[in-house]
Structure formats: structure tokens, C-alpha cells
Design a protein around this motif. Structure first.
Motif, PDB file in Angstrom:
ATOM      1  N   ALA A   1       0.836  -1.197   0.000  1.00 15.65           N
ATOM      2  CA  ALA A   1       0.000   0.000   0.000  1.00 15.65           C
ATOM      3  C   ALA A   1       0.872   1.248   0.000  1.00 15.65           C
ATOM      4  CB  ALA A   1      -0.896   0.000   1.233  1.00 15.65           C
TER       5      ALA A   1
ATOM      6  N   LEU B   1      -3.850   6.164  -0.065  1.00 11.61           N
ATOM      7  CA  LEU B   1      -4.634   6.458   1.142  1.00 11.61           C
ATOM      8  C   LEU B   1      -5.035   7.921   1.238  1.00 11.61           C
ATOM      9  CD1 LEU B   1      -2.529   4.380   3.729  1.00 11.61           C
ATOM     10  CD2 LEU B   1      -4.403   3.620   2.260  1.00 11.61           C
TER      11      LEU B   1
ATOM     12  N   LEU C   1      -9.157  10.043   1.291  1.00  8.92           N
ATOM     13  CA  LEU C   1     -10.255   9.188   1.733  1.00  8.92           C
ATOM     14  C   LEU C   1     -10.911   9.781   2.976  1.00  8.92           C
ATOM     15  CD1 LEU C   1      -8.618   5.678   1.263  1.00  8.92           C
ATOM     16  CD2 LEU C   1     -10.179   6.863  -0.290  1.00  8.92           C
TER      17      LEU C   1
ATOM     18  N   THR D   1     -13.425   1.165   6.065  1.00  9.46           N
ATOM     19  CA  THR D   1     -12.002   0.880   6.014  1.00  9.46           C
ATOM     20  C   THR D   1     -11.698  -0.471   6.622  1.00  9.46           C
ATOM     21  OG1 THR D   1      -9.805   1.657   6.704  1.00  9.46           O
ATOM     22  CG2 THR D   1     -11.624   2.062   8.201  1.00  9.46           C
TER      23      THR D   1
ATOM     24  N   ASN E   1     -12.438   1.294   1.564  1.00  9.23           N
ATOM     25  CA  ASN E   1     -12.145   2.262   0.503  1.00  9.23           C
ATOM     26  C   ASN E   1     -10.679   2.229   0.078  1.00  9.23           C
ATOM     27  OD1 ASN E   1     -14.777   3.271   0.387  1.00  9.23           O
ATOM     28  ND2 ASN E   1     -14.393   4.676   2.097  1.00  9.23           N
ATOM     29  N   GLU E   2      -9.774   2.074   1.066  1.00 14.37           N
ATOM     30  CA  GLU E   2      -8.351   2.123   0.730  1.00 14.37           C
ATOM     31  C   GLU E   2      -7.947   0.949  -0.166  1.00 14.37           C
ATOM     32  OE1 GLU E   2      -8.422   0.087   4.829  1.00 14.37           O
ATOM     33  OE2 GLU E   2      -9.648   1.412   3.599  1.00 14.37           O
TER      34      GLU E   2
ATOM     35  N   ASN F   1      -8.297   1.885  -3.933  1.00 14.73           N
ATOM     36  CA  ASN F   1      -7.235   2.710  -4.507  1.00 14.73           C
ATOM     37  C   ASN F   1      -5.920   1.953  -4.642  1.00 14.73           C
ATOM     38  OD1 ASN F   1      -8.937   4.860  -4.769  1.00 14.73           O
ATOM     39  ND2 ASN F   1      -8.143   6.010  -3.025  1.00 14.73           N
TER      40      ASN F   1
ATOM     41  N   THR G   1     -14.372   4.349  -5.206  1.00 12.13           N
ATOM     42  CA  THR G   1     -14.970   3.903  -3.943  1.00 12.13           C
ATOM     43  C   THR G   1     -16.472   4.133  -3.833  1.00 12.13           C
ATOM     44  OG1 THR G   1     -14.539   6.056  -2.920  1.00 12.13           O
ATOM     45  CG2 THR G   1     -12.794   4.386  -2.768  1.00 12.13           C
TER      46      THR G   1
END
Length: 454
Positions: free
Chosen positions: A90, A95, A98, A104, A128-129, A132, A167
Motif C-alpha cells: 500500500a 490512502l 479518503l 475501512t 475504501n483504501e 485505490n 470507492t
């Protein structure tokens, strides 16, 4: 005694009224999704919509957006760009931006998870993360991935969809429709891993380099009662929940019972307080009502059999003047219960006459079946047997075709023009040469024609 007789007559009148009314049709059933801004119920086997409410209205999808995000990720897996067990780190950029109060899984920058684990975070707890992180891995950046989302939506035939993020976080320019979400979901369901993950009640993510073991519990109350009681539906499988204050409560789900299978979409439902003091999230209750309505009011019926001889088609160039046609296969349709297959409107599109030779199984046209003006299916009509051509008739046809062809006509015209020119030449130039040319014979004797002396 009079009271008893009156009561008997009253019961007979009620019974007669019920018999005259007949069974209630599906259209007479109360609206099964009255507490949603838009809703849809589609036969998963044929793609036929059996219920629709504002299905093309542009609405906010919230986290139902993640169905498209998962679809593009799984396409990258199928294309060999990613593998399900591939490890991804990641990034800080994934991040950024958001919402702090958004869904999450607590993934941190620098944390390493596999593609499958990120999909589980995305589809089970709506992280959501995770969207991405996968977007950057697939397209190089979130913006490029969003462009790919819109391109895919257009390719699927979505006419009321525009994405601005991966998202579903609220944006006034981020919208779709119930029908478009059905199209996206139907495409995602072609990937076995999609429904497998969506239908998981829970999943365990082992400890990573930056986190202890995680246990994910589904946000879908129809398949899991870990977060709320009273919504479980044994017919339901997946798919995805979503909610924001602007979008309301949304849900895409599938359900199967017997031979029937449906895909449902509910958008813009509410969470209401019940008289008992409890809370009802109507995206789940409305979805179950849609399933109840579909399973109670529809059934599959065989409306065409392969052995049925539908029509005789005229045949040319053969001593046999016709051939019968039959459907290419048995045809089953999802119809309102009580529908008489004979009431379906039949529309034939046949080649007639057809030239011999005809081969058994040769497609000679189509048959469409409609109900209330809606075309339900179209099936090929095939020749039931061989028909041989007549050699003499075929030769005659070929001769006619030869002389009627454009090339032959042009040659014929040219020949006629040349013949006419030759005739004119003979009548003009040829005659003049005959009168004044060398071919005129000289008279015998001398050339003097004066008066003779006697």
C-alpha cells in the motif's frame, strides 16, 4: 332462519366474485419495492427485466461502485497482469483523500497484502483504501483507473453512468442507474472469484508486516447476522452493499430457488424506526420483498418444442414444393404464473420461397415470441429434411441468371450497337463506294458517245 339463509347467500356471492376475478396476476401484486427510489429485478438466466422502478434514473451508488472496481481488477487477473496471490504494498498516495469516517479495513501505507486479500477487504467490509491500492496496481494511478471504469461502463452499454472515484464516496458527478448497475454486476458475475468473495459471511486476513490478524464480517445483512439480526435470506448470495447520506441505503444481490435465479438492485432506500423501537434498513427488507415477489409470481414454462413443425416454406428449383421448419431447440421462458403459452404473439421472418437444394438443419428464418408488445425471445427455424434440386430447373435458372446478369446485358447492348453501326455503314458508306468507286463496271466498247454518222 332468515339470518342463516342471508349469510349463506352472502358467502355464495363472495365465492362467485372470487371465481370471476380469477387468480391475481403479477401486475396486481402490490409494488414490491415501494420504499426505494429505484429498483430492479432481472432474470439472471435470460437478462429479462421482470420488475423495474426508475431503473434508468441517475442516482448516487455509494459503495456499489466497488462492483466495477472489482470487475476491472479481476479482468487484470484473467489477463495475466495480476495474480490472486500477488503481494502488493500500500502506498501513501492510495490512502490520500479518503474520508476519515468512510469504510475501512485499517490498511496502512507500507503494508503488504495479496490481491485476493485486498478484494476481500473491498467486497466484504467495503474498505475504501483497498480500492485505490488495487487501482494503482492495475492502471498506474487512481485517475487512470477511473478513466478505465468509465470506458468499461460505456463498453457494457451503460448510458447513465459516470464515475469520478473508485470507492463511491459522494460526488455530484459520480452517478449511475439501477439498470447500469445490473449490467456491471452481470459482467462481474462471469468471474467465479467475484461471487465467491461477495458471498463470504466472513474472512480472516492473517497478520501482515504492519497488522495483527484481521477478521472481516460482511456488511450484507441478507447473508450474515453478525452486524444485525432479522434480515437473513437463505435464497440470497452476495453481492454488495452501499450507503451514504446522499445515496441512501443501496444493495445489489442475487437469489436462487429451484430453477429460478434473480439479480436485484435497490437504490435510495432508507433506515426507519419501527413502532417497536427497532430500526429497519430497507435496502435489505425491500430486496427480500423483491425476491418474494419474483419467486411467487413467475415460473419457467416450455413455450416451444424442437419437434414442433411451425410452418411450411415454399421451395423453388425442386420437384418438392415445400419444406417444414422447426425451432432450433426447446424454448423455456420466465413468465407470470398462469400465462398460457398459446397467448404469446408469434412473429415469423422466413425466406420464402427458398431455392433448392435445402439441407436438413439449414436455418431458413426466425420466430420471435412477444408478450404485451415485449419481445421475449427469438429462435432460429431449421429445415426438417433435405430437399434435392431438379437438374433441369436448376439449369433453366442458371441460363436465365446468365442472360439477366449485368455483364451479359452490357455485352448484348454493345453487340446491338455494333450491329446497328454496321448496318448504317452498309447503307451509307458502302452504297456510295458502289456508285462512285472502282467497283462500278465500265461499259463495253469505246468511250465516244457522240452522234454516229450514217
Amino acid at each position: 332462519m332468515k339470518t342463516h339463509r342471508f349469510f349463506s347467500v352472502f358467502l355464495l356471492l363472495i365465492l362467485a366474485a372470487c371465481l370471476l376475478a380469477g387468480p391475481a396476476s403479477a401486475a396486481e401484486v402490490p409494488d414490491p419495492a415501494s420504499h426505494a427510489k429505484a429498483a430492479l429485478l432481472v432474470d439472471a438466466n435470460t437478462g429479462r427485466m421482470v420488475y423495474g422502478k426508475n431503473e434508468h434514473e441517475e442516482l448516487y451508488p455509494a459503495s456499489l461502485t466497488k462492483i466495477m472496481t472489482a470487475l476491472l481488477t479481476l479482468e487484470a487477473v484473467d489477463g495475466g497482469q495480476l495474480t490472486m496471490d500477488q503481494q502488493i504494498t500500500a502506498t501513501e498516495s492510495a490512502l490520500e483523500g479518503l474520508a476519515a469516517d468512510g469504510s475501512t479495513a485499517g490498511i496502512q501505507a507500507g503494508e503488504v497484502l495479496t490481491v485476493e486479500q485486498l478484494l476481500e477487504c473491498m467486497l466484504i467490509v467495503s474498505a475504501n483504501e483497498a480500492c485505490n491500492i488495487l487501482a494503482e496496481q492495475v492502471s498506474g494511478s487512481v485517475d487512470a483507473f477511473v478513466d478505465a471504469m468509465n470506458e468499461k461502463a460505456a463498453a457494457l452499454g451503460c448510458e447513465n453512468t459516470h464515475f469520478v472515484n473508485t470507492t463511491g464516496l459522494h460526488d455530484s458527478q459520480h452517478y449511475t442507474s439501477a439498470w447500469d448497475l445490473y449490467l456491471i454486476t452481470a459482467e462481474a458475475l462471469k468471474h467465479d472469484d467475484f461471487l465467491r468473495i461477495c458471498d463470504m459471511k466472513s474472512a480472516t486476513i492473517p497478520a501482515t508486516n504492519l497488522s495483527e490478524e484481521r477478521v472481516l464480517h460482511s456488511t450484507n445483512y441478507l447473508i450474515s447476522n453478525w452486524r444485525a439480526l432479522g434480515y437473513l435470506d437463505s435464497r440470497a448470495h452476495g453481492v454488495k452493499t452501499g450507503s451514504t447520506s446522499d445515496a441512501g441505503h443501496c444493495l445489489v444481490s442475487t437469489a436462487a430457488e429451484g430453477s429460478l435465479s434473480f439479480i436485484s438492485v435497490v437504490l435510495g432506500a432508507e433506515s426507519v424506526t419501527l413502532p417497536s423501537g427497532g430500526t429497519q434498513v430497507q435496502s435489505f427488507s425491500e430486496t427480500s420483498r423483491l425476491f418474494d415477489w419474483g419467486f411467487e409470481n413467475f415460473s419457467y414454462q416450455t413455450v416451444l418444442e424442437e419437434t414442433e413443425l411451425v410452418k411450411e416454406v415454399s421451395v423453388a428449383l425442386s420437384k418438392v414444393d415445400h419444406v417444414s421448419v422447426h425451432p432450433a431447440a426447446d424454448v423455456e421462458l420466465l413468465l407470470p404464473k398462469g400465462t398460457d403459452p398459446a397467448s404469446l404473439e408469434r412473429t415469423l421472418d422466413l425466406e420464402s420461397p427458398v431455392d433448392a437444394p435445402v439441407t436438413e438443419g439449414q436455418a431458413l428464418g426466425t420466430l420471435s415470441l412477444s408478450l404485451d408488445g415485449e419481445v421475449l425471445t427469438t429462435v432460429d427455424l431449421l429445415a426438417s429434411h433435405d430437399v434435392e434440386a431438379s437438374g433441369l430447373l436448376l439449369f433453366g435458372r442458371n441460363v436465365r441468371n446468365f442472360f439477366s446478369s449485368t455483364a451479359v446485358k452490357v455485352v448484348g447492348i454493345v453487340l446491338l450497337v455494333l450491329a446497328a453501326a454496321l448496318i448504317v455503314w452498309k447503307l451509307t458508306v458502302g452504297r456510295r463506294r458502289y456508285r462512285y468507286g472502282r467497283s462500278v463496271p465500265r461499259r463495253s466498247g469505246g468511250g465516244y458517245r457522240g452522234r454516229r454518222r450514217h
